[in-house]
Write a protein that holds these residues in place. Structure first.
Motif, PDB file in Angstrom:
ATOM      1  N   ARG A 160       1.004  -1.123  -0.025  1.00 17.06           N
ATOM      2  CA  ARG A 160      -0.058  -0.202   0.019  1.00 17.06           C
ATOM      3  C   ARG A 160       0.735   1.393   0.066  1.00 17.06           C
ATOM      4  O   ARG A 160       0.481   2.237  -0.505  1.00 17.06           O
ATOM      5  CB  ARG A 160      -0.718  -0.109   1.214  1.00 17.06           C
ATOM      6  CG  ARG A 160      -2.026  -1.066   1.056  1.00 17.06           C
ATOM      7  CD  ARG A 160      -3.055  -1.190   2.354  1.00 17.06           C
ATOM      8  NE  ARG A 160      -4.055  -2.023   1.983  1.00 17.06           N
ATOM      9  CZ  ARG A 160      -4.584  -2.990   2.735  1.00 17.06           C
ATOM     10  NH1 ARG A 160      -3.944  -3.278   3.894  1.00 17.06           N
ATOM     11  NH2 ARG A 160      -5.667  -3.597   2.464  1.00 17.06           N
ATOM     12  N   ILE A 161       1.818   1.253   0.545  1.00 11.82           N
ATOM     13  CA  ILE A 161       2.961   2.342   0.645  1.00 11.82           C
ATOM     14  C   ILE A 161       4.368   1.794   0.692  1.00 11.82           C
ATOM     15  O   ILE A 161       4.568   0.861   1.484  1.00 11.82           O
ATOM     16  CB  ILE A 161       2.451   3.454   1.780  1.00 11.82           C
ATOM     17  CG1 ILE A 161       3.296   4.697   1.776  1.00 11.82           C
ATOM     18  CG2 ILE A 161       2.428   2.459   3.170  1.00 11.82           C
ATOM     19  CD1 ILE A 161       2.528   5.638   2.763  1.00 11.82           C
ATOM     20  N   PRO A 166      12.694   7.589   0.948  1.00 17.02           N
ATOM     21  CA  PRO A 166      12.912   8.552   1.917  1.00 17.02           C
ATOM     22  C   PRO A 166      11.951   9.720   1.980  1.00 17.02           C
ATOM     23  O   PRO A 166      12.064  10.337   3.317  1.00 17.02           O
ATOM     24  CB  PRO A 166      14.454   9.083   1.121  1.00 17.02           C
ATOM     25  CG  PRO A 166      14.577   8.051   0.101  1.00 17.02           C
ATOM     26  CD  PRO A 166      13.553   7.371  -0.187  1.00 17.02           C
ATOM     27  N   GLU A 167      11.124   9.955   1.068  1.00 15.67           N
ATOM     28  CA  GLU A 167      10.009  10.961   1.280  1.00 15.67           C
ATOM     29  C   GLU A 167       8.744  10.772   1.917  1.00 15.67           C
ATOM     30  O   GLU A 167       8.158  11.459   1.929  1.00 15.67           O
ATOM     31  CB  GLU A 167       9.776  11.583  -0.190  1.00 15.67           C
ATOM     32  CG  GLU A 167      11.157  12.091  -1.076  1.00 15.67           C
ATOM     33  CD  GLU A 167      11.757  13.347  -0.351  1.00 15.67           C
ATOM     34  OE1 GLU A 167      11.200  14.079   0.356  1.00 15.67           O
ATOM     35  OE2 GLU A 167      13.133  13.267  -0.112  1.00 15.67           O
ATOM     36  N   CYS A 168       8.678   9.247   1.987  1.00 15.31           N
ATOM     37  CA  CYS A 168       7.546   8.775   2.858  1.00 15.31           C
ATOM     38  C   CYS A 168       7.378   9.405   4.148  1.00 15.31           C
ATOM     39  O   CYS A 168       8.346   9.322   4.777  1.00 15.31           O
ATOM     40  CB  CYS A 168       7.394   7.422   2.867  1.00 15.31           C
ATOM     41  SG  CYS A 168       5.901   6.679   3.732  1.00 15.31           S
ATOM     42  N   TYR A 186       0.806  16.811   6.466  1.00 17.39           N
ATOM     43  CA  TYR A 186       1.197  17.001   5.117  1.00 17.39           C
ATOM     44  C   TYR A 186       0.762  15.504   4.434  1.00 17.39           C
ATOM     45  O   TYR A 186       0.272  14.560   4.844  1.00 17.39           O
ATOM     46  CB  TYR A 186       2.811  16.599   4.958  1.00 17.39           C
ATOM     47  CG  TYR A 186       3.554  17.981   5.435  1.00 17.39           C
ATOM     48  CD1 TYR A 186       4.223  18.643   4.202  1.00 17.39           C
ATOM     49  CD2 TYR A 186       3.579  18.343   6.517  1.00 17.39           C
ATOM     50  CE1 TYR A 186       4.884  19.697   4.460  1.00 17.39           C
ATOM     51  CE2 TYR A 186       4.383  19.420   6.911  1.00 17.39           C
ATOM     52  CZ  TYR A 186       5.059  20.203   5.786  1.00 17.39           C
ATOM     53  OH  TYR A 186       5.697  21.415   6.006  1.00 17.39           O
ATOM     54  N   PRO A 187       0.652  15.862   2.973  1.00 21.38           N
ATOM     55  CA  PRO A 187      -0.164  14.737   2.259  1.00 21.38           C
ATOM     56  C   PRO A 187       0.579  13.407   2.274  1.00 21.38           C
ATOM     57  O   PRO A 187       1.843  13.619   2.033  1.00 21.38           O
ATOM     58  CB  PRO A 187      -0.385  15.089   0.851  1.00 21.38           C
ATOM     59  CG  PRO A 187       0.849  16.336   0.601  1.00 21.38           C
ATOM     60  CD  PRO A 187       0.734  16.890   1.995  1.00 21.38           C
ATOM     61  N   VAL A 188       0.103  12.395   2.441  1.00 23.70           N
ATOM     62  CA  VAL A 188       0.569  10.853   2.223  1.00 23.70           C
ATOM     63  C   VAL A 188       1.232  10.694   0.706  1.00 23.70           C
ATOM     64  O   VAL A 188       0.543  11.038  -0.148  1.00 23.70           O
ATOM     65  CB  VAL A 188      -0.317  10.021   2.760  1.00 23.70           C
ATOM     66  CG1 VAL A 188      -1.510   9.724   1.793  1.00 23.70           C
ATOM     67  CG2 VAL A 188       0.553   8.756   2.774  1.00 23.70           C
ATOM     68  N   VAL A 189       2.436  10.259   0.755  1.00 23.96           N
ATOM     69  CA  VAL A 189       3.009  10.290  -0.732  1.00 23.96           C
ATOM     70  C   VAL A 189       3.665   8.788  -0.600  1.00 23.96           C
ATOM     71  O   VAL A 189       3.595   8.091   0.382  1.00 23.96           O
ATOM     72  CB  VAL A 189       4.071  11.263  -0.871  1.00 23.96           C
ATOM     73  CG1 VAL A 189       3.346  12.684  -0.992  1.00 23.96           C
ATOM     74  CG2 VAL A 189       5.116  11.282   0.011  1.00 23.96           C
ATOM     75  N   ALA A 190       4.297   8.336  -1.693  1.00 22.03           N
ATOM     76  CA  ALA A 190       4.796   7.189  -1.850  1.00 22.03           C
ATOM     77  C   ALA A 190       3.853   6.120  -1.676  1.00 22.03           C
ATOM     78  O   ALA A 190       3.903   4.872  -1.277  1.00 22.03           O
ATOM     79  CB  ALA A 190       6.121   6.893  -0.916  1.00 22.03           C
ATOM     80  N   VAL A 191       2.448   6.411  -2.042  1.00 21.19           N
ATOM     81  CA  VAL A 191       1.338   5.314  -1.724  1.00 21.19           C
ATOM     82  C   VAL A 191       1.055   4.881  -3.163  1.00 21.19           C
ATOM     83  O   VAL A 191       0.891   5.645  -4.201  1.00 21.19           O
ATOM     84  CB  VAL A 191       0.199   6.178  -0.994  1.00 21.19           C
ATOM     85  CG1 VAL A 191      -0.507   7.381  -1.777  1.00 21.19           C
ATOM     86  CG2 VAL A 191      -1.065   5.223  -0.964  1.00 21.19           C
TER      87      VAL A 191
END
Length: 314
Positions: A160-161, A166-168, A186-191
């Motif tokens: 899922r993620i 490193p930016e997660c 902050y918005p969830v990223v690397a998802v």
């Protein structure tokens, strides 16, 4: 003996008796045991304090506050299954899954751009039914709660993620998923798309279609500061929806087809390798920050610049 008995009480989440027995263990002369007893006595005190506070909030039906205290207890004591059950109960009785949604009234609009790239042509009339859409992109704080309930992988084995990115903004500690310091909102990223879709389903929502996303874009102004921004600090559009232009790309439900606007939607065969992303990101060139710009990514691709928001059909 006292130490072993204290640990048994601790694992049963009987924190009052655990404290008493750890006190007794501390009066013994076994130095290594005393060190552990001191640590677990402190943990017992903290668990008792947060459990009592959570129970008060629960009695007053303040479910969000109760959830946070039960979560602390569960993080301290992995054996406390009661607190985990109470967390689930609080989630089911709060509006956590439906926060800050904006109603977008349906209508007709021109989708696409005759003067844009090939995949935006031709411009064509589309009718969209009314729907609700998240006011903000899904945050690290919200997604970490989801991971603690549902886990890192779904039933089909899709991740899922990517926590190793490193930016997660999420990490795991002692079996618990948490937002990194100062990155809660902050918005969830690397998802991945699967992770975004699973979250939406868990909340009783969906990922937006391309048409819904483009229609809701309206007069969105670019939020491109060459760095990731908190979800609340992005520019709102006329509907009061924040961050649709820039900040992070957003997953859509559709499979990507370059010539989809020239095809009959009802007869599209899902043989695409990619899912649609929209909106541009803080690293993107200016031309991506338009309502009509279309991009794509592998559904299991966990990029540092892709997040999402959800919709709920009416």
């Amino acid at each position: 003996m006292y130490y072993d008995t204290a640990m048994a009480f601790f694992k049963r989440a009987d924190y009052y008796m655990a404290q008493k027995c750890f006190d007794a263990a501390l009066r013994c002369k076994d130095k290594p045991t005393n060190n552990n007893a001191e640590s677990y006595k402190e943990k017992s005190l903290l668990c008792q304090k947060h459990s009592d506070t959570a129970n008060i909030y629960l009695q007053n039906e303040e479910y969000c506050s109760a959830y946070k205290h039960y979560e602390i207890v569960s993080q301290i004591n992995k054996y406390d299954t009661k607190s985990r059950r109470q967390m689930s109960y609080c989630l089911e009785n709060t509006d956590f899954k439906n926060p800050n949604m904006v109603k977008v009234e349906g209508g007709n609009f021109i989708m696409g751009n005759d003067n844009g790239p090939f995949n935006e042509q031709p411009a064509h009339n589309v009718t969209v039914n009314s729907f609700y859409i998240d006011k903000y992109e899904v945050s690290n704080y919200e997604y970490a709660i989801f991971l603690n309930i549902k886990g890192l992988y779904n039933e089909n084995g899709h991740m899922r993620i990517d926590l190793d990115n490193p930016e997660c903004g999420i990490y795991i500690e002692n079996g618990w998923y948490k937002a990194k310091e100062n990155l809660d909102f902050y918005p969830v990223v690397a998802v991945s798309w699967y992770g975004a879709s699973d979250y939406a389903s868990w909340c009783g929502k969906q990922l937006p279609t391309e048409a819904q996303w483009e229609y809701a874009f309206a007069d969105s102004k670019n939020t491109n500061n060459n760095q990731l921004s908190p979800i609340y600090s992005c520019n709102p559009n006329k509907y009061g929806i924040y961050g649709m232009s820039g900040n992070v790309w957003e997953w859509c439900s559709d499979w990507y087809f370059e010539n989809i606007y020239r095809m009959n939607y009802e007869f599209v065969i899902n043989d695409s390798e990619y899912k649609v992303i929209r909106g541009g990101a803080y690293t993107s060139p200016f031309e991506t920050f338009s309502a009509t710009h279309r991009n794509y990514n592998f559904p299991d691709g966990c990029r540092k610049t892709i997040g999402f928001r959800c919709v709920k059909n009416i």
